[in-house]
Scaffold this motif. Structure first.
Motif, PDB file in Angstrom:
ATOM      1  N   PRO A 173      -1.068  -7.920  -0.340  1.00 38.15           N
ATOM      2  CA  PRO A 173      -0.683  -6.999   0.727  1.00 38.15           C
ATOM      3  C   PRO A 173      -1.851  -6.082   1.087  1.00 38.15           C
ATOM      4  O   PRO A 173      -2.819  -5.987   0.341  1.00 38.15           O
ATOM      5  N   ASP A 174      -1.717  -5.405   2.234  1.00 41.04           N
ATOM      6  CA  ASP A 174      -2.760  -4.458   2.617  1.00 41.04           C
ATOM      7  C   ASP A 174      -2.303  -3.012   2.447  1.00 41.04           C
ATOM      8  O   ASP A 174      -2.929  -2.087   2.950  1.00 41.04           O
ATOM      9  N   LYS A 175      -1.174  -2.841   1.705  1.00 40.81           N
ATOM     10  CA  LYS A 175      -0.653  -1.507   1.398  1.00 40.81           C
ATOM     11  C   LYS A 175      -0.122  -1.528  -0.024  1.00 40.81           C
ATOM     12  O   LYS A 175       0.317  -2.565  -0.519  1.00 40.81           O
ATOM     13  N   GLY A 176      -0.138  -0.352  -0.664  1.00 45.47           N
ATOM     14  CA  GLY A 176       0.375  -0.300  -2.023  1.00 45.47           C
ATOM     15  C   GLY A 176       0.522   1.114  -2.530  1.00 45.47           C
ATOM     16  O   GLY A 176       0.317   2.089  -1.800  1.00 45.47           O
ATOM     17  N   ARG A 177       0.872   1.238  -3.802  1.00 49.43           N
ATOM     18  CA  ARG A 177       1.194   2.525  -4.423  1.00 49.43           C
ATOM     19  C   ARG A 177      -0.043   3.392  -4.636  1.00 49.43           C
ATOM     20  O   ARG A 177      -1.146   2.889  -4.860  1.00 49.43           O
ATOM     21  N   LEU A 178       0.164   4.711  -4.594  1.00 46.03           N
ATOM     22  CA  LEU A 178      -0.913   5.660  -4.887  1.00 46.03           C
ATOM     23  C   LEU A 178      -1.461   5.444  -6.292  1.00 46.03           C
ATOM     24  O   LEU A 178      -2.651   5.631  -6.549  1.00 46.03           O
ATOM     25  N   SER A 179      -0.601   5.044  -7.203  1.00 46.87           N
ATOM     26  CA  SER A 179      -1.000   4.862  -8.602  1.00 46.87           C
ATOM     27  C   SER A 179      -1.797   3.591  -8.825  1.00 46.87           C
ATOM     28  O   SER A 179      -2.361   3.370  -9.906  1.00 46.87           O
ATOM     29  N   GLY A 180      -1.849   2.713  -7.817  1.00 44.18           N
ATOM     30  CA  GLY A 180      -2.581   1.462  -7.958  1.00 44.18           C
ATOM     31  C   GLY A 180      -1.852   0.465  -8.829  1.00 44.18           C
ATOM     32  O   GLY A 180      -0.660   0.607  -9.126  1.00 44.18           O
ATOM     33  N   GLY A 181      -2.575  -0.568  -9.233  1.00 41.27           N
ATOM     34  CA  GLY A 181      -2.008  -1.597 -10.087  1.00 41.27           C
ATOM     35  C   GLY A 181      -1.443  -2.788  -9.360  1.00 41.27           C
ATOM     36  O   GLY A 181      -1.090  -3.786  -9.990  1.00 41.27           O
ATOM     37  N   ASP A 182      -1.338  -2.717  -8.018  1.00 40.50           N
ATOM     38  CA  ASP A 182      -0.797  -3.845  -7.266  1.00 40.50           C
ATOM     39  C   ASP A 182      -1.844  -4.956  -7.153  1.00 40.50           C
ATOM     40  O   ASP A 182      -3.031  -4.693  -6.911  1.00 40.50           O
ATOM     41  N   SER A 183      -1.410  -6.200  -7.314  1.00 41.81           N
ATOM     42  CA  SER A 183      -2.308  -7.349  -7.170  1.00 41.81           C
ATOM     43  C   SER A 183      -2.514  -7.638  -5.682  1.00 41.81           C
ATOM     44  O   SER A 183      -1.544  -7.801  -4.939  1.00 41.81           O
ATOM     45  N   VAL A 184      -3.767  -7.683  -5.268  1.00 38.78           N
ATOM     46  CA  VAL A 184      -4.109  -7.904  -3.863  1.00 38.78           C
ATOM     47  C   VAL A 184      -4.895  -9.207  -3.749  1.00 38.78           C
ATOM     48  O   VAL A 184      -5.873  -9.427  -4.490  1.00 38.78           O
ATOM     49  N   VAL A 315      19.614   1.080  -1.434  1.00 38.59           N
ATOM     50  CA  VAL A 315      18.213   1.268  -1.831  1.00 38.59           C
ATOM     51  C   VAL A 315      17.308   0.821  -0.692  1.00 38.59           C
ATOM     52  O   VAL A 315      17.667  -0.044   0.117  1.00 38.59           O
ATOM     53  N   VAL A 316      16.124   1.446  -0.649  1.00 37.09           N
ATOM     54  CA  VAL A 316      15.107   1.125   0.357  1.00 37.09           C
ATOM     55  C   VAL A 316      13.840   0.713  -0.382  1.00 37.09           C
ATOM     56  O   VAL A 316      13.408   1.386  -1.328  1.00 37.09           O
ATOM     57  N   SER A 317      13.227  -0.405   0.070  1.00 32.82           N
ATOM     58  CA  SER A 317      11.987  -0.899  -0.560  1.00 32.82           C
ATOM     59  C   SER A 317      10.837  -0.858   0.441  1.00 32.82           C
ATOM     60  O   SER A 317      10.999  -1.233   1.611  1.00 32.82           O
ATOM     61  N   THR A 318       9.680  -0.385  -0.020  1.00 33.21           N
ATOM     62  CA  THR A 318       8.428  -0.398   0.763  1.00 33.21           C
ATOM     63  C   THR A 318       7.339  -0.988  -0.131  1.00 33.21           C
ATOM     64  O   THR A 318       7.580  -1.250  -1.316  1.00 33.21           O
ATOM     65  N   PRO A 319       6.125  -1.195   0.386  1.00 32.54           N
ATOM     66  CA  PRO A 319       5.048  -1.679  -0.477  1.00 32.54           C
ATOM     67  C   PRO A 319       4.731  -0.740  -1.630  1.00 32.54           C
ATOM     68  O   PRO A 319       4.083  -1.140  -2.598  1.00 32.54           O
ATOM     69  N   ALA A 320       5.199   0.515  -1.539  1.00 32.90           N
ATOM     70  CA  ALA A 320       4.913   1.487  -2.599  1.00 32.90           C
ATOM     71  C   ALA A 320       6.023   1.569  -3.629  1.00 32.90           C
ATOM     72  O   ALA A 320       5.956   2.380  -4.547  1.00 32.90           O
ATOM     73  N   GLY A 321       7.075   0.756  -3.476  1.00 32.98           N
ATOM     74  CA  GLY A 321       8.123   0.753  -4.476  1.00 32.98           C
ATOM     75  C   GLY A 321       9.521   0.779  -3.859  1.00 32.98           C
ATOM     76  O   GLY A 321       9.695   0.643  -2.647  1.00 32.98           O
ATOM     77  N   THR A 322      10.510   0.950  -4.711  1.00 33.64           N
ATOM     78  CA  THR A 322      11.916   0.958  -4.303  1.00 33.64           C
ATOM     79  C   THR A 322      12.549   2.295  -4.696  1.00 33.64           C
ATOM     80  O   THR A 322      12.301   2.805  -5.809  1.00 33.64           O
TER      81      THR A 322
END
Length: 332
Positions: A173-184, A315-322
């Motif tokens: 993805p081209d978006k993710g959590r502030l904390s990082g750790g997402d596989s891009v 619940v609502v889900s975004t690239p930054a989490g649920t």
């Protein structure tokens, strides 16, 4: 009166001989021989003050003398230089734009006069008996033969590989959590030799090269929108047309539903209010994904599905989490 030798030019040459040497002096009449140490050289008398000679094979430092009917001249030193040998290049590859420093390691490298990448000259920036540092010239993406030249001749060649610069065409993805750790997953070209992936100025972890067109990396922590770059021996990628930007998102949160209840038949339009909702990917009522529209970063409009009377969790889900769940009540 015996001839006199005042200088030889050049005063050094390869052990294989074959160097054209100009001998300056006087009394070069009736010359019968030119000697490099004890070995005779072929020669041509230009005038009574100049002779050209071709150095024979030899080693070490010898005296050059001129022999004539009137006697043998004084000697002038001529030094045989062993041919240069290069055993390694570091690095052995680099960008097509050149400009990087390449260190040639070997032997007999003192007083190097030239370094060439194929036929292109490189700028020598450092020299010792065992090393020559040179700035690689620009060249197309292909192997080049590197040689060094000294008074001892031209060295053996070693291959140097010009590598095309990497490019990035897509992040997923081209978006993710502030904390990082997402596989891009990074898609592009010339990625095989990837050594570093950076999100802004921060290096990513878990870099894995899947192919020449794909690399995966774990996003570091960050904020805002940053440029993602890939570095290889061919250089560092540059962003193009917005395809190499990664956006950090705050985790979504939901504070209220309006209305917070509706008929079990479904079909109720529900306004979901919260924060971090702009890039919402999914809204669920219980286990059921529903149609929705993200109106703003703080509001979503969703359509409740049918359900059995009683509460369900939205619940609502975004690239930054649920988000954590918020209750919605089905009524008869």
């Amino acid at each position: 009166m015996a001839p006199v030798v005042s200088s030889v030019n050049p005063s050094t040459g390869p052990t294989a001989g074959g160097t054209a040497v100009t001998i300056n002096g006087s009394g070069f009449t009736g010359v019968t021989a030119v000697k490099f140490g004890s070995f005779s050289a072929s020669f041509t008398v230009i005038s009574t003050s100049q002779i050209t000679a071709t150095s024979p094979p030899g080693a070490g430092t010898v005296n050059v003398t001129v022999v004539a009917a009137s006697g043998t001249s004084n000697g002038i030193a001529y030094t045989y230089v062993a041919p240069p040998v290069i055993s390694s290049l570091s690095p052995g590859r680099g960008p097509t734009s050149g400009g990087n420093t390449v260190t040639l390691t070997g032997s007999n490298l003192s007083a190097a006069t030239a370094v060439r990448f194929d036929t292109s000259p490189a700028v020598i920036t450092g020299n010792s008996p065992t090393q020559v540092a040179a700035t690689a010239p620009a060249a197309p993406a292909a192997p080049a033969e590197v040689t060094v030249t000294t008074a001892g001749g031209v060295s053996n060649p070693l291959p140097y590989f010009y590598i095309p610069a990497p490019t990035i065409s897509l992040l997923s993805p081209d978006k993710g959590r502030l904390s990082g750790g997402d596989s891009v997953t990074i898609t592009g070209s010339n990625l095989t030799l990837t050594s570093t992936v950076r999100f802004g100025v921060t290096a990513a972890t878990g870099v894995a090269v899947n192919s020449d067109t794909q690399v995966t990396a774990n996003a570091p922590s960050g904020s805002g929108s940053v440029t993602v770059t890939v570095t290889t021996p061919g250089g560092t990628s540059t962003p193009g047309l917005g395809t190499a930007y990664y956006t950090y998102l705050a985790a979504p949160a939901v504070g209220s539903l309006d209305p917070s209840s509706g008929p079990a038949l479904g079909g109720t339009t529900v306004t979901v209010t919260g924060s971090g909702l702009t890039y919402t990917e999914e809204v669920r009522f219980g286990s059921v994904p529903v149609p929705f529209t993200a109106v703003s970063d703080t509001q979503i409009v969703a359509v409740a599905p049918g359900g059995v009377p009683g509460p369900v969790t939205v619940v609502v889900s975004t690239p930054a989490g649920t988000t954590s769940g918020i209750p919605y009540q089905y009524v008869t």
